[in-house]
Structures are given as C-alpha cells and as structure tokens.
Design a protein around this motif. Structure first.
Motif, mmCIF file in Angstrom:
data_model
loop_
_atom_site.group_PDB
_atom_site.id
_atom_site.type_symbol
_atom_site.label_atom_id
_atom_site.label_comp_id
_atom_site.label_asym_id
_atom_site.label_seq_id
_atom_site.Cartn_x
_atom_site.Cartn_y
_atom_site.Cartn_z
ATOM 1 N N GLY A 24 7.693 0.461 -6.414
ATOM 2 C CA GLY A 24 8.454 1.640 -6.848
ATOM 3 C C GLY A 24 8.590 2.735 -5.822
ATOM 4 O O GLY A 24 9.030 3.840 -6.147
ATOM 5 N N TRP A 25 8.245 2.429 -4.554
ATOM 6 C CA TRP A 25 8.222 3.495 -3.548
ATOM 7 C C TRP A 25 9.346 3.388 -2.512
ATOM 8 O O TRP A 25 9.305 4.092 -1.497
ATOM 9 C CB TRP A 25 6.871 3.504 -2.833
ATOM 10 C CG TRP A 25 5.835 4.299 -3.578
ATOM 11 C CD1 TRP A 25 4.973 3.848 -4.516
ATOM 12 C CD2 TRP A 25 5.591 5.699 -3.452
ATOM 13 N NE1 TRP A 25 4.186 4.871 -4.989
ATOM 14 C CE2 TRP A 25 4.545 6.027 -4.346
ATOM 15 C CE3 TRP A 25 6.146 6.720 -2.677
ATOM 16 C CZ2 TRP A 25 4.050 7.319 -4.483
ATOM 17 C CZ3 TRP A 25 5.642 8.011 -2.810
ATOM 18 C CH2 TRP A 25 4.615 8.304 -3.710
ATOM 19 N N ALA A 26 10.326 2.555 -2.714
ATOM 20 C CA ALA A 26 11.416 2.459 -1.740
ATOM 21 C C ALA A 26 12.164 3.786 -1.678
ATOM 22 O O ALA A 26 12.633 4.292 -2.704
ATOM 23 C CB ALA A 26 12.379 1.341 -2.128
ATOM 24 N N PRO A 27 12.291 4.384 -0.493
ATOM 25 C CA PRO A 27 12.976 5.679 -0.397
ATOM 26 C C PRO A 27 14.490 5.498 -0.535
ATOM 27 O O PRO A 27 15.087 4.711 0.202
ATOM 28 C CB PRO A 27 12.602 6.161 1.009
ATOM 29 C CG PRO A 27 12.364 4.910 1.782
ATOM 30 C CD PRO A 27 11.791 3.917 0.817
ATOM 31 N N PRO A 28 15.116 6.206 -1.453
ATOM 32 C CA PRO A 28 16.567 6.042 -1.622
ATOM 33 C C PRO A 28 17.382 6.634 -0.480
ATOM 34 O O PRO A 28 18.533 6.270 -0.284
ATOM 35 C CB PRO A 28 16.846 6.778 -2.936
ATOM 36 C CG PRO A 28 15.743 7.788 -3.047
ATOM 37 C CD PRO A 28 14.540 7.148 -2.420
ATOM 38 N N HIS A 29 16.765 7.546 0.276
ATOM 39 C CA HIS A 29 17.505 8.233 1.345
ATOM 40 C C HIS A 29 16.690 8.210 2.632
ATOM 41 O O HIS A 29 16.003 9.185 2.949
ATOM 42 C CB HIS A 29 17.794 9.689 0.944
ATOM 43 C CG HIS A 29 18.271 9.854 -0.457
ATOM 44 N ND1 HIS A 29 17.678 10.710 -1.372
ATOM 45 C CD2 HIS A 29 19.277 9.246 -1.123
ATOM 46 C CE1 HIS A 29 18.304 10.637 -2.527
ATOM 47 N NE2 HIS A 29 19.276 9.754 -2.411
ATOM 48 N N PRO A 30 16.735 7.110 3.393
ATOM 49 C CA PRO A 30 15.990 7.075 4.657
ATOM 50 C C PRO A 30 16.390 8.214 5.574
ATOM 51 O O PRO A 30 17.547 8.658 5.571
ATOM 52 C CB PRO A 30 16.380 5.710 5.257
ATOM 53 C CG PRO A 30 16.806 4.897 4.085
ATOM 54 C CD PRO A 30 17.451 5.861 3.131
ATOM 55 N N ALA B 222 11.164 12.882 -4.304
ATOM 56 C CA ALA B 222 9.840 13.327 -3.881
ATOM 57 C C ALA B 222 8.798 12.267 -4.187
ATOM 58 O O ALA B 222 7.605 12.537 -4.189
ATOM 59 C CB ALA B 222 9.473 14.634 -4.570
ATOM 60 N N GLY B 223 9.261 11.049 -4.450
ATOM 61 C CA GLY B 223 8.382 9.955 -4.828
ATOM 62 C C GLY B 223 8.884 9.338 -6.115
ATOM 63 O O GLY B 223 9.824 9.851 -6.740
ATOM 64 N N PRO B 224 8.285 8.227 -6.549
ATOM 65 C CA PRO B 224 8.735 7.574 -7.783
ATOM 66 C C PRO B 224 8.642 8.507 -8.981
ATOM 67 O O PRO B 224 7.719 9.314 -9.091
ATOM 68 C CB PRO B 224 7.759 6.397 -7.938
ATOM 69 C CG PRO B 224 7.205 6.163 -6.575
ATOM 70 C CD PRO B 224 7.171 7.511 -5.919
ATOM 71 N N GLU C 150 10.022 -5.298 0.723
ATOM 72 C CA GLU C 150 10.161 -5.903 -0.599
ATOM 73 C C GLU C 150 8.985 -5.527 -1.484
ATOM 74 O O GLU C 150 9.157 -5.184 -2.672
ATOM 75 C CB GLU C 150 10.272 -7.419 -0.459
ATOM 76 C CG GLU C 150 10.504 -8.142 -1.778
ATOM 77 C CD GLU C 150 10.654 -9.646 -1.607
ATOM 78 O OE1 GLU C 150 10.569 -10.363 -2.624
ATOM 79 O OE2 GLU C 150 10.863 -10.095 -0.453
ATOM 80 N N GLU C 151 7.773 -5.563 -0.921
ATOM 81 C CA GLU C 151 6.605 -5.201 -1.719
ATOM 82 C C GLU C 151 6.614 -3.720 -2.071
ATOM 83 O O GLU C 151 6.297 -3.339 -3.208
ATOM 84 C CB GLU C 151 5.312 -5.555 -0.979
ATOM 85 C CG GLU C 151 4.075 -5.233 -1.803
ATOM 86 C CD GLU C 151 2.779 -5.696 -1.158
ATOM 87 O OE1 GLU C 151 1.700 -5.332 -1.682
ATOM 88 O OE2 GLU C 151 2.828 -6.410 -0.136
ATOM 89 N N ILE C 152 6.977 -2.889 -1.119
ATOM 90 C CA ILE C 152 7.043 -1.440 -1.382
ATOM 91 C C ILE C 152 8.066 -1.158 -2.476
ATOM 92 O O ILE C 152 7.845 -0.310 -3.353
ATOM 93 C CB ILE C 152 7.392 -0.679 -0.086
ATOM 94 C CG1 ILE C 152 6.207 -0.747 0.892
ATOM 95 C CG2 ILE C 152 7.756 0.765 -0.383
ATOM 96 C CD1 ILE C 152 6.531 -0.240 2.283
ATOM 97 N N THR C 153 9.167 -1.903 -2.464
ATOM 98 C CA THR C 153 10.197 -1.730 -3.493
ATOM 99 C C THR C 153 9.652 -2.131 -4.858
ATOM 100 O O THR C 153 9.872 -1.439 -5.859
ATOM 101 C CB THR C 153 11.438 -2.559 -3.149
ATOM 102 O OG1 THR C 153 11.951 -2.133 -1.877
ATOM 103 C CG2 THR C 153 12.523 -2.380 -4.209
ATOM 104 N N ARG C 154 8.927 -3.244 -4.911
ATOM 105 C CA ARG C 154 8.330 -3.670 -6.184
ATOM 106 C C ARG C 154 7.346 -2.634 -6.709
ATOM 107 O O ARG C 154 7.198 -2.446 -7.921
ATOM 108 C CB ARG C 154 7.612 -5.012 -6.008
ATOM 109 C CG ARG C 154 8.519 -6.204 -5.828
ATOM 110 C CD ARG C 154 7.765 -7.511 -6.132
ATOM 111 N NE ARG C 154 6.529 -7.643 -5.382
ATOM 112 C CZ ARG C 154 6.426 -8.210 -4.194
ATOM 113 N NH1 ARG C 154 7.514 -8.701 -3.601
ATOM 114 N NH2 ARG C 154 5.255 -8.303 -3.577
#
Length: 538
Positions: free
Chosen positions: A219-225, A461-463, A213-217
């Motif tokens: 902006g770094w949540a990977p869209p394609h694990p 490749a990142g946010p 949740e924090e990583i998503t806030r």
C-alpha cells in the motif's frame, strides 16, 4: 582548495617572546609575585571567529575585553595551500568610534597537522603576530604614561572549542522529542522521502521491479514520484504531477501535528524563520542558527566542496537571498502552480537549507566518536531511535538524514519558513487570479481545491487509513500500540518498506558500477553539478 574547515570560533592566546623559565604555580599556595610574572607573559587573548570564503579570502571578528568594555576588531586576510600546509595571513583592525579605534595587528600562522598516533587532538593554529600601530597599553601593564608601541612581536596559539549544537540551545521539549524521535515517526518520514526520490525509472537510486511490486502490495506505492524542476522555459517544463503539492502538504501536516502536541501540553509554539538567517559561524551558537563547519564525509573531494560551498557566506549572499526574494515575490508566485511552487522550493532551497545547517554526526551513545558519513543507511537499530548520553535520553537528530532530520530543532524553523511560502502563493493568486484558488480541508489540514493552479484532489502523505480521511492523515497523534504507529500505519510494514528502499546494493551491481554504496536517504549534496536541479532555472 576549499577552506571551510577553518570556519568557526577559535580561542586565541598570544605570549611575549621571552626565554625566561616561569615559576611553578601551586594551586594550594598562591604566590602573588609568581602570578604577576605569569601575567606579564600573556600578550593578549580573546575569541576569533573565521568566515572563510570559497576563494580563500578570510573575514571575521576578534572579540576581546568584556561585555561591559568590549575591544573588538574586524579580521581580513587570505588562506592558501603551501606544499600541503594551510597558511593564513590576516590583520585585525579596530572598530571606528570604539576603544579599539586605530588598532592594527598582523598575523601569520598555519593550521597544525594531526599526529597519526595522537589522542583526542584539538584543531590548532600557531604563528606570530606584530603590532603595526601604537595604542594605549592594556592591563596588567597599563599606566597613565605608557603606550603599546608599534613593532612588538608575540607568538600565538589558537585552539578550536567544541561547536555548541542547536539541540543544546533551542532544544525541542521532551514531550515533542518522544513523539518525533519514535520509530514510527522516523520510518514514516524516511520512507515517504525515499519512495518519492527513488521510484522513478530515471532515478539514480531505482527500486527494482520486484521491490516495487511488493511495496505496491503493502500500500505504499507513491502516486506522484518526485520530479526535478526543469531547466529552460515554461514550455519545456514537465507537466504537473502533484509531487510538489505532496511535499508542501505532508510537511504542513507535520507542522500541524507538532502544534497540536505543544498546545495540548501548554508549551510555547516554535516560531518559523521569517527570513533565512544571515551568515553566523560562531561556535558558541547563541541563537541556535550558527552554520556548522564542513567536514570530509569520505565521499571524495567533490562532496566536501559541495558541502563547504553551501555553508559559505557567498552561497547565502548570492543564492539563498535571491531565492528568498523570488519565493516571496507576489508577481513571481502568481505565475506558479502549487505543484511548481512545491517542486522548486523542495529542490532549489529546502534541501540546501538542510545541508547548510547540518553538523558532522556523532555516535548516539558517544559524542566523541565521529561519524563523517552519518548513520549507515541500512541500520535502524534502537540506538538510532533513542540512546543514552551522560545518563540522559538522546535522540539522533542529523539534519541531513530523513530518518532523523525532523528531530533537529532547526527543521521546524526551516519548514515554518517553507509553509509560509504557501500562504504567500495563495495571497498572490487571490490578487492576480481572483476566485481561481479556493480553500478546502484535506485530512483536517487547511488546503486547496483542485483547479487551474492546483493539480491533485488529494495530496499524498502515505497510505490512507480507514476512518481517518484522505491524505493518509490520522487527524491525531497515535502512539505505537498493537503494531500501529505514526498516523496509524503498521510499524512492521513501514520497516519492510524501508528495507526494500534502502537495502545495500548487490554484489553484481557493485561489480558493474564499482560503487559499494547504499541508496541515499540524505538530502543530496551534488549541487555543483550542472545536471542537478540545484542549478535549474527558476
């Protein structure tokens, strides 16, 4: 038993078995007769390079003489464990149509044990040698009417010279090291890999829900694990999710950035491997591509065996050459989506090349301090960014650590080879499926439009950085100013994301699992497990 610890070059000297005491030699007052007495006790010397196999067989090369007049011999033998002692029996036979033609020597020796209280010990092999075939004698005893007779016996000592690291042969230019070795670049590469590899709920290195949740806030949540290549038929394969395309795109972006920097400084480009280099275990590492020997990483026997197998000649011959042919085959490439190509290249060969050419790490500030387990995963202090060795800058460059692998010169040869497979894939589809794959530019990088064989519109490749286009690419290299780092990302944010991924396992988790480990930021070595993607079907 795996004997890759013997791999590499050894300085060899053999001595005549005479009991006489030799005279002392005074460097300030050389007595010619004393030097002559010493020289008569030297039976032979040269460099032996061992290529142990995973079955205990031994091949190699014995190099003697000079460049102008070489006296080389091939080595063949076996290695075995005798009550905890590593014994080696081998022979050296001369090369046909060379001055050593017809020579035959037999060797029997053992790998010496380390003294518990020894200091700066050097690996050594000691033993005995017999000349099995007569041949013309050699200097200093050579005369017109003498032959070296069969049956002559001598004792030998072999010591291992230091392995010459790739950085000392094909090192990256200072301008490039300064960029790649910076904290922003290191953090970006490590967290990009770490997020993809640890995000899935089925992963061994799960990130907790709160941390996600924090990583998503941030902006770094990977869209394609990341997802492993699947065993079995195409019908059983997981649907494309874009992770393979992310892998290929992000590294193409890195290559483009490096080329721009080199061009901007008038420096030569780094040439990609056109083929994966054939086995070479010479410690002198003249081209920078010698395979370093395996070492005990402290993770148990299975870990060492996995490392040693990947470094073996057999692995190159039986696995890597096969995969290289497959990933260069137009017929095969035309059956793959871009996502499938990326996933298979990443898991089936890319990770293995990182492992094959990695060396045992040492402390950035002191090369005499070995680090069998590499950098502690929770430690990103300044010495892992840039240290000083011998009064010169040193950039930590462990090829098996995503925090540092891109600082290693082999990384760019290896990834150049990977990047060329993308163009092979495109050419294969252009022939087999005309018009179904079209080029476009994504974040200043030459890429491909979404379609039948391309699964995502914008690889990750990142946010994304506002004003820098899709894919998270800044378009130009940005130094760390005002908290902005690699590709314009906030360095403090990247450090926080890194700490969330690679923080130590909690005491409760240790009590449950019995494993006091941190999440891995290394390329995996669990290749021998049948459940691992390294064993997956193509």
């Amino acid at each position: 038993m795996i004997y890759d610890l013997l791999a590499g070059s050894w300085t060899y000297r053999s001595f005549v078995n005479r009991p006489d005491l030799l005279p002392d030699l005074d460097p300030e007052h050389i007595v010619e007769d004393d030097v002559a007495k010493w020289s008569r006790y030297l039976f032979g010397q040269g460099v032996m390079t061992f290529h142990p196999t995973v079955t205990g067989a031994l091949t190699g090369l014995f190099e003697m003489g000079t460049d102008a007049s070489p006296l080389d011999m091939h080595l063949n033998g076996k290695i075995e464990d005798r009550d905890g002692v590593t014994w080696i029996k081998w022979n050296a036979h001369g090369l046909p149509e060379t001055p050593s033609d017809g020579w035959l020597y037999e060797y029997d020796g053992y790998f010496t044990a380390k003294w518990p209280d020894g200091r700066r010990q050097t690996d050594a092999i000691v033993g005995s040698v017999v000349r099995s075939q007569p041949h013309d004698d050699l200097a200093p005893n050579q005369t017109a009417d003498r032959a070296a007779g069969a049956g002559s016996v001598a004792s030998f000592v072999m010591v291992r010279p230091a392995f010459v690291e790739a950085r000392d042969v094909i090192g990256l230019p200072p301008e490039l090291l300064e960029m790649l070795g910076s904290r922003p670049h290191r953090l970006h590469h490590a967290i990009w890999h770490g997020l993809r590899d640890n995000w899935s709920t089925s992963s061994d290195g799960d990130i907790s829900a709160d941390d996600k949740e924090e990583i998503t806030r941030l902006g770094w949540a990977p869209p394609h694990p990341n997802q492993y290549p699947t065993r079995g038929t195409v019908d059983l394969r997981d649907p494309d999710n874009g992770a393979g395309e992310d892998f290929l795109y992000m590294h193409r972006q890195m290559i483009q950035e490096v080329r721009e920097l080199l061009s901007g400084h008038g420096l030569p480009m780094i040439e990609a491997w056109t083929s994966i280099p054939s086995p070479n275990r010479k410690s002198r590492n003249l081209d920078g591509f010698s395979v370093p020997r395996a070492w005990d990483q402290g993770d148990g026997d299975a870990s060492f065996k996995g490392l040693a197998v990947i470094k073996s000649d057999e692995y190159w011959q039986s696995r890597m050459t096969f995969l290289e042919r497959r990933f260069k085959s137009p017929e095969y490439l035309a059956t793959l989506s871009l996502d499938q190509l990326g996933a298979k290249v990443e898991w089936l060969i890319h990770n293995l090349m990182h492992i094959r050419w990695c060396s045992r790490p040492t402390d950035p500030e002191n090369p005499l301090v070995p680090l069998p387990g590499g950098r502690p995963r929770t430690d990103t202090s300044d010495k892992w960014i840039k240290a000083t060795r011998g009064g010169k800058p040193f950039y930590y460059d462990d090829l098996n650590d995503t925090f540092s692998s891109h600082v290693h010169p082999v990384f760019w040869r290896l990834h150049g080879w990977v990047d060329d497979r993308i163009e092979d894939w495109y050419a294969a589809h252009a022939t087999a499926h005309p018009g179904q794959v079209t080029r476009k530019t994504v974040g200043s990088v030459s890429w491909f439009a979404k379609g039948p064989w391309v699964s995502v519109e914008t690889p990750w490749a990142g946010p994304a950085i506002v004003g820098h286009g899709p894919g998270g690419h800044a378009g130009e290299h940005e130094h760390e100013h005002g908290g902005q780092g690699h590709h314009g990302h906030d360095v403090a944010v990247m450090q926080r994301v890194y700490d969330l991924i690679f923080k130590p396992v909690t005491a409760a988790a240790v009590a449950t699992s019995g494993t006091p480990a941190t999440r891995s930021v290394r390329f995996t070595t669990k290749i021998l497990s049948g459940a691992h993607p390294g064993a997956a079907m193509l």
